[in-house]
Structures are given as structure tokens and as C-alpha cells.
Design an enzyme around this catalytic site. Structure first.
Site, PDB file in Angstrom:
ATOM      1  N   THR A   1      28.704  30.163  24.219  1.00 49.39           N
ATOM      2  CA  THR A   1      29.562  30.109  25.415  1.00 49.39           C
ATOM      3  C   THR A   1      30.359  31.404  25.579  1.00 49.39           C
ATOM      4  O   THR A   1      31.006  31.607  26.606  1.00 49.39           O
ATOM      5  CB  THR A   1      30.521  28.900  25.397  1.00 49.39           C
ATOM      6  OG1 THR A   1      31.335  28.981  24.219  1.00 49.39           O
ATOM      7  CG2 THR A   1      29.757  27.593  25.409  1.00 49.39           C
TER       8      THR A   1
ATOM      9  N   ARG B   1      36.691  24.054  33.732  1.00 52.88           N
ATOM     10  CA  ARG B   1      38.074  23.595  33.589  1.00 52.88           C
ATOM     11  C   ARG B   1      38.830  23.747  34.903  1.00 52.88           C
ATOM     12  O   ARG B   1      38.367  24.413  35.840  1.00 52.88           O
ATOM     13  CB  ARG B   1      38.761  24.349  32.453  1.00 52.88           C
ATOM     14  CG  ARG B   1      38.344  23.730  31.130  1.00 52.88           C
ATOM     15  CD  ARG B   1      38.955  24.409  29.951  1.00 52.88           C
ATOM     16  NE  ARG B   1      38.280  25.641  29.660  1.00 52.88           N
ATOM     17  CZ  ARG B   1      38.441  26.303  28.512  1.00 52.88           C
ATOM     18  NH1 ARG B   1      39.245  25.847  27.588  1.00 52.88           N
ATOM     19  NH2 ARG B   1      37.796  27.423  28.301  1.00 52.88           N
TER      20      ARG B   1
ATOM     21  N   TYR C   1      34.656  17.310  19.993  1.00 55.83           N
ATOM     22  CA  TYR C   1      35.582  18.451  19.849  1.00 55.83           C
ATOM     23  C   TYR C   1      36.820  18.020  19.055  1.00 55.83           C
ATOM     24  O   TYR C   1      37.195  18.654  18.077  1.00 55.83           O
ATOM     25  CB  TYR C   1      35.974  18.933  21.237  1.00 55.83           C
ATOM     26  CG  TYR C   1      36.864  20.149  21.275  1.00 55.83           C
ATOM     27  CD1 TYR C   1      36.389  21.398  20.861  1.00 55.83           C
ATOM     28  CD2 TYR C   1      38.162  20.074  21.757  1.00 55.83           C
ATOM     29  CE1 TYR C   1      37.204  22.534  20.927  1.00 55.83           C
ATOM     30  CE2 TYR C   1      38.973  21.205  21.831  1.00 55.83           C
ATOM     31  CZ  TYR C   1      38.487  22.429  21.410  1.00 55.83           C
ATOM     32  OH  TYR C   1      39.298  23.547  21.488  1.00 55.83           O
TER      33      TYR C   1
ATOM     34  N   ALA D   1      41.850  28.074  14.888  1.00 53.60           N
ATOM     35  CA  ALA D   1      42.201  27.777  16.276  1.00 53.60           C
ATOM     36  C   ALA D   1      42.034  26.275  16.447  1.00 53.60           C
ATOM     37  O   ALA D   1      40.936  25.778  16.667  1.00 53.60           O
ATOM     38  CB  ALA D   1      41.287  28.524  17.237  1.00 53.60           C
TER      39      ALA D   1
ATOM     40  N   GLY E   1      35.666  29.490   3.477  1.00 49.93           N
ATOM     41  CA  GLY E   1      35.064  29.902   2.197  1.00 49.93           C
ATOM     42  C   GLY E   1      35.055  31.410   2.065  1.00 49.93           C
ATOM     43  O   GLY E   1      35.352  31.970   1.008  1.00 49.93           O
TER      44      GLY E   1
ATOM     45  N   TYR F   1      42.259  23.090   1.431  1.00 46.90           N
ATOM     46  CA  TYR F   1      42.140  24.414   0.776  1.00 46.90           C
ATOM     47  C   TYR F   1      43.524  24.959   0.431  1.00 46.90           C
ATOM     48  O   TYR F   1      43.708  25.621  -0.579  1.00 46.90           O
ATOM     49  CB  TYR F   1      41.374  25.406   1.670  1.00 46.90           C
ATOM     50  CG  TYR F   1      39.871  25.361   1.454  1.00 46.90           C
ATOM     51  CD1 TYR F   1      39.125  24.226   1.774  1.00 46.90           C
ATOM     52  CD2 TYR F   1      39.191  26.454   0.920  1.00 46.90           C
ATOM     53  CE1 TYR F   1      37.749  24.185   1.583  1.00 46.90           C
ATOM     54  CE2 TYR F   1      37.813  26.424   0.724  1.00 46.90           C
ATOM     55  CZ  TYR F   1      37.095  25.287   1.057  1.00 46.90           C
ATOM     56  OH  TYR F   1      35.740  25.251   0.858  1.00 46.90           O
TER      57      TYR F   1
ATOM     58  N   VAL G   1      28.201  31.023  13.010  1.00 46.19           N
ATOM     59  CA  VAL G   1      29.022  30.833  11.803  1.00 46.19           C
ATOM     60  C   VAL G   1      28.846  29.462  11.151  1.00 46.19           C
ATOM     61  O   VAL G   1      29.527  29.160  10.166  1.00 46.19           O
ATOM     62  CB  VAL G   1      30.527  31.107  12.063  1.00 46.19           C
ATOM     63  CG1 VAL G   1      30.732  32.560  12.465  1.00 46.19           C
ATOM     64  CG2 VAL G   1      31.105  30.162  13.105  1.00 46.19           C
TER      65      VAL G   1
ATOM     66  N   THR H   1      45.226  26.922  28.049  1.00 45.60           N
ATOM     67  CA  THR H   1      45.482  28.351  28.236  1.00 45.60           C
ATOM     68  C   THR H   1      44.582  28.852  29.359  1.00 45.60           C
ATOM     69  O   THR H   1      43.470  28.363  29.525  1.00 45.60           O
ATOM     70  CB  THR H   1      45.191  29.094  26.919  1.00 45.60           C
ATOM     71  OG1 THR H   1      45.995  28.510  25.895  1.00 45.60           O
ATOM     72  CG2 THR H   1      45.522  30.579  27.017  1.00 45.60           C
TER      73      THR H   1
ATOM     74  N   LYS I   1      37.844  19.323  15.253  1.00 50.17           N
ATOM     75  CA  LYS I   1      39.075  20.092  15.023  1.00 50.17           C
ATOM     76  C   LYS I   1      39.993  19.352  14.049  1.00 50.17           C
ATOM     77  O   LYS I   1      40.703  19.975  13.255  1.00 50.17           O
ATOM     78  CB  LYS I   1      39.794  20.364  16.341  1.00 50.17           C
ATOM     79  CG  LYS I   1      39.058  21.332  17.266  1.00 50.17           C
ATOM     80  CD  LYS I   1      39.028  22.757  16.721  1.00 50.17           C
ATOM     81  CE  LYS I   1      38.492  23.747  17.751  1.00 50.17           C
ATOM     82  NZ  LYS I   1      38.358  25.121  17.199  1.00 50.17           N
TER      83      LYS I   1
HETATM   84  N1  UDP Z   1      40.215  18.590  36.491  1.00 50.88           N
HETATM   85  C1  UDP Z   1      40.138  18.334  37.829  1.00 50.88           C
HETATM   86  N2  UDP Z   1      39.203  19.008  38.579  1.00 50.88           N
HETATM   87  C2  UDP Z   1      38.365  19.922  38.054  1.00 50.88           C
HETATM   88  C3  UDP Z   1      38.449  20.189  36.661  1.00 50.88           C
HETATM   89  C4  UDP Z   1      39.385  19.495  35.914  1.00 50.88           C
HETATM   90  O1  UDP Z   1      40.905  17.521  38.378  1.00 50.88           O
HETATM   91  O2  UDP Z   1      37.551  20.478  38.810  1.00 50.88           O
HETATM   92  C5  UDP Z   1      41.221  17.854  35.699  1.00 50.88           C
HETATM   93  C6  UDP Z   1      40.690  17.185  34.440  1.00 50.88           C
HETATM   94  O3  UDP Z   1      40.195  15.904  34.724  1.00 50.88           O
HETATM   95  C7  UDP Z   1      41.940  17.158  33.573  1.00 50.88           C
HETATM   96  C8  UDP Z   1      42.690  18.410  34.002  1.00 50.88           C
HETATM   97  O4  UDP Z   1      42.166  18.786  35.263  1.00 50.88           O
HETATM   98  O5  UDP Z   1      42.728  16.047  33.875  1.00 50.88           O
HETATM   99  C9  UDP Z   1      42.531  19.566  33.039  1.00 50.88           C
HETATM  100  O6  UDP Z   1      41.168  19.705  32.780  1.00 50.88           O
HETATM  101  P1  UDP Z   1      40.578  20.907  31.957  1.00 50.88           P
HETATM  102  O7  UDP Z   1      39.111  20.703  31.871  1.00 50.88           O
HETATM  103  O8  UDP Z   1      41.075  22.180  32.526  1.00 50.88           O
HETATM  104  O9  UDP Z   1      41.233  20.794  30.513  1.00 50.88           O
HETATM  105  P2  UDP Z   1      41.536  19.587  29.507  1.00 50.88           P
HETATM  106  O10 UDP Z   1      41.149  18.266  30.130  1.00 50.88           O
HETATM  107  O11 UDP Z   1      40.739  19.904  28.317  1.00 50.88           O
HETATM  108  O12 UDP Z   1      42.979  19.679  29.333  1.00 50.88           O
END
Ligand code: UDP
Length: 308
Positions: free
Chosen positions: A35, A186, A145, A114, A102, A159, A57, A175, A149
Site C-alpha cells: 500500500t 478514508r 488490524y 506504530a 528481533g 520483550y 518484513v 492522521t 496491533k
Molecule cells: N467515512 C465516511 N465516508 C467515507 C469514508 C469514511 O462517512 O467516504 C466515515 C467512516 O465510516 C468512519 C469515519 O468516516 O466513521 C472515519 O473513517 P476512516 O476510514 O477515515 O477512518 P477510521 O474509521 O479508521 O477512523
């Protein structure tokens, strides 16, 4: 310092690499480009203190010579990426963290993970302090995910306890900024791309769910302060200014001077209803707080998307 960054071609990894080089450190960037994008780091290729290695990795990592720190930032990081690459997401968080820590142990280097606000899942308390254990659905679409994490945090702390290693765990909240992919999926890149093209802005659910958005330069500063600190425990790094997703869509539409309408779409499974970091620990221990306002950060990001 000589620093290895996994995920160096990603959004956060590339900004971190750039800032570390500016501050006089040597950086080895590693990425399998699943990605991540080479365009994010192409401008660093001419620098004597930067080297790039294409490597996955989840396999054994070999780096010759000394290393002072290993920053493990490799992972798909957008909900659409976890859906497309669920197994690589689990593997890089679990096997990849094992390989990276490691290597750090072997070199006597500091290990930084992260981590993510996703360890809190769909939180029952708001804001979330580091002491909150979270509310995660292990078998849902986001579980690949979140659980990877959470495993990675458990591994880092093991560790720390068993080998006495220096470990840093950054719980990174949402972010945004330049170098996010337009099709990242996102909210910020979607809304900006849609607003600039005059297409409907897709708000999932009613848009009443909240997020707290941190601009990339603030995040990088927090991460670097954490790296230098002696804190061997999770620290939230994020911006506590919380807004609803509908409000975010409207703000982006206004700043982009767009006439796009809002189009409501179904809310994805397990979408957290609220999210806001409690940053009391970072404020006190790192003397850090975000400086870039949401409007200013969004303006800079809109400019990036406009010109790229
Ligand atoms: N979201 C949305 N429309 C979009 C993409 C995301 O309404 O086109 C909403 C999503 O459902 C979530 C929020 O925006 O409630 C943040 O989503 P994002 O994928 O940015 O991050 P995450 O959910 O991991 O915080």
C-alpha cells in the site's frame, strides 16, 4: 542515529523518514510497496543518508552494521485495505512485528511500534486514556488490524519485560495530510476528492460518529519526542479536537468551495461511534500537543490534492 523505518513508503513512514533526515539522522527505509508508494520517497533517493530496501518484513530482516532504532510502521492502514488484504494485515502486525523487534534486540536498538487507536475498538468511554482496555470485535472485518496491533503491543511489552528492551508504543489516532492516496478510502481523502470533482460526498451512516484528526506534522513531532523519551509503555498521539463526520464533510466542502451534495451510504460493520484521544500523558511526559488547527491542516491537504 541510524534508524530503520519499515513502511517508509507509506503516508506516515515517508514523512517520518523526511523529518529524520532533515534532523541529521541516517535512515534505511524498508517497504514491500503493497500500500506504500515509491513516489512518496523518490525525492529522498539522492540523499547520502538515505537508503531504500524493498522487502516484506514478515520475512527475516537482514540489515548489516549498527542500528540505533527500529521504527515499525509497515501495515495496511485503511479499512478498505484491511478488507482487501486481511491476511497481509494480520501477518505484518504479528510476524512483521516479531521480525522487526528481533532485529532491534540483536542490534541493541530501541524498538518503536506504530500502534493505533483501533486497539480501543468501538470505545465505551470517551476520550480514551491509555489505561482503557478497549472494546474490539476480534472476528469482524476490522479485527484483522485491531487484533494484529494488540498482539504487537503484547509482544513489545513481553520483550520489554523479558529482555529489558527499550520499547516505544505510539497509539496513533486518525492522521491526515499530503501523501494520503486519493483512493485510500478514508474519510479525508474521499471527501476532498469528491468535493474537488463536484461529486456527492459519501457520508456513511448519519455522519454522527466522531473522529479527532491530527495533521501529519504534529503527529511526526509527537512520534519523535516519544522516541527520545524513556517511556516503555503505550502513549496516545493524536489531536483531541473531536468532530462528527458530517461536520467534517461540510467543513471540507466549504474549504474546497465545492457545491457537492452529501450522499448518505450505509455505515460499515463495527465502525467506531466515537473516538478522541486523552493526551494528558503525551502533554506531560513529552511536552507535546498538536499545533495545526483542523482548518489549516485541511487547507494544506486540499492544496496537495488539487495539485497532484
Ligand atoms: N467515512 C465516511 N465516508 C467515507 C469514508 C469514511 O462517512 O467516504 C466515515 C467512516 O465510516 C468512519 C469515519 O468516516 O466513521 C472515519 O473513517 P476512516 O476510514 O477515515 O477512518 P477510521 O474509521 O479508521 O477512523
Amino acid at each position: 542515529m541510524k534508524i530503520l523505518i519499515t513502511g517508509a513508503a507509506g503516508f506516515i513512514g515517508s514523512h517520518l523518514s523526511e523529518t529524520l533526515l532533515q534532523r541529521g539522522h541516517q535512515v534505511i527505509g524498508m517497504d514491500n510497496l503493497l500500500t506504500g508508494r515509491i513516489e512518496n520517497i523518490e525525492h529522498l533517493f539522492g540523499k547520502a543518508d538515505f537508503a531504500f530496501v524493498k522487502h516484506d518484513v514478515t520475512n527475516y530482516i537482514h540489515v548489516p552494521g549498527k542500528l540505533d532504532a527500529v521504527l515499525h510502521f509497515a501495515s495496511p492502514a485503511s479499512p478498505i485495505d484491511y478488507a482487501q488484504y486481511p491476511i497481509p494485515t494480520l501477518k505484518v502486525g504479528a510476524l512483521g512485528t516479531h521480525k522487526a523487534i528481533g532485529l532491534a534486540k540483536e542490534k541493541g536498538a530501541i524498538f518503536m511500534l506504530a500502534s493505533t487507536s483501533e486497539v480501543y475498538g468501538d470505545p465505551i468511554i470517551n476520550p480514551q486514556p491509555e489505561s482503557y482496555w478497549g472494546n474490539v470485535n476480534p472476528i469482524g472485518p476490522r479485527g484483522v488490524y485491531d487484533e494484529a496491533k494488540r498482539f504487537a503491543e503484547a509482544l513489545a511489552m513481553a520483550y520489554r519485560r523479558y529482555h529489558g528492551m527499550q520499547v516505544r508504543i505510539a497509539r496513533i489516532f486518525n492522521t491526515y495530510g499530503p501523501r494520503m492516496r486519493k483512493k485510500d478510502g478514508r474519510a479525508v481523502p474521499n471527501f476532498i476528492t469528491q468535493a474537488l470533482k463536484g461529486r456527492p460526498i459519501t457520508v456513511y451512516g448519519k455522519g454522527s460518529q466522531t473522529r479527532s484528526l491530527c495533521y501529519i506534522s504534529d503527529l511526526v513531532e509527537g512520534i519523535l519526542r516519544l522516541l527520545r523519551s524513556g517511556l516503555n509503555a503505550p502513549v496516545n498521539i493524536g489531536n483531541p479536537q473531536e468532530i462528527s463526520i458530517l461536520e467534517l464533510a461540510e467543513t471540507i466542502r466549504r474549504l474546497a468551495r465545492s457545491k457537492s451534495r452529501i450522499a448518505y451510504k450505509p455505515l460499515p460493520a463495527d465502525d467506531p461511534r466515537v473516538r478522541r484521544p486523552d493526551i494528558a500523558l503525551a502533554r506531560k511526559a513529552l511536552q507535546w500537543k498538536p499545533k495545526v488547527s483542523l482548518e489549516e491542516g485541511l487547507r494544506r491537504t486540499i492544496e496537495y490534492f488539487r495539485s497532484s
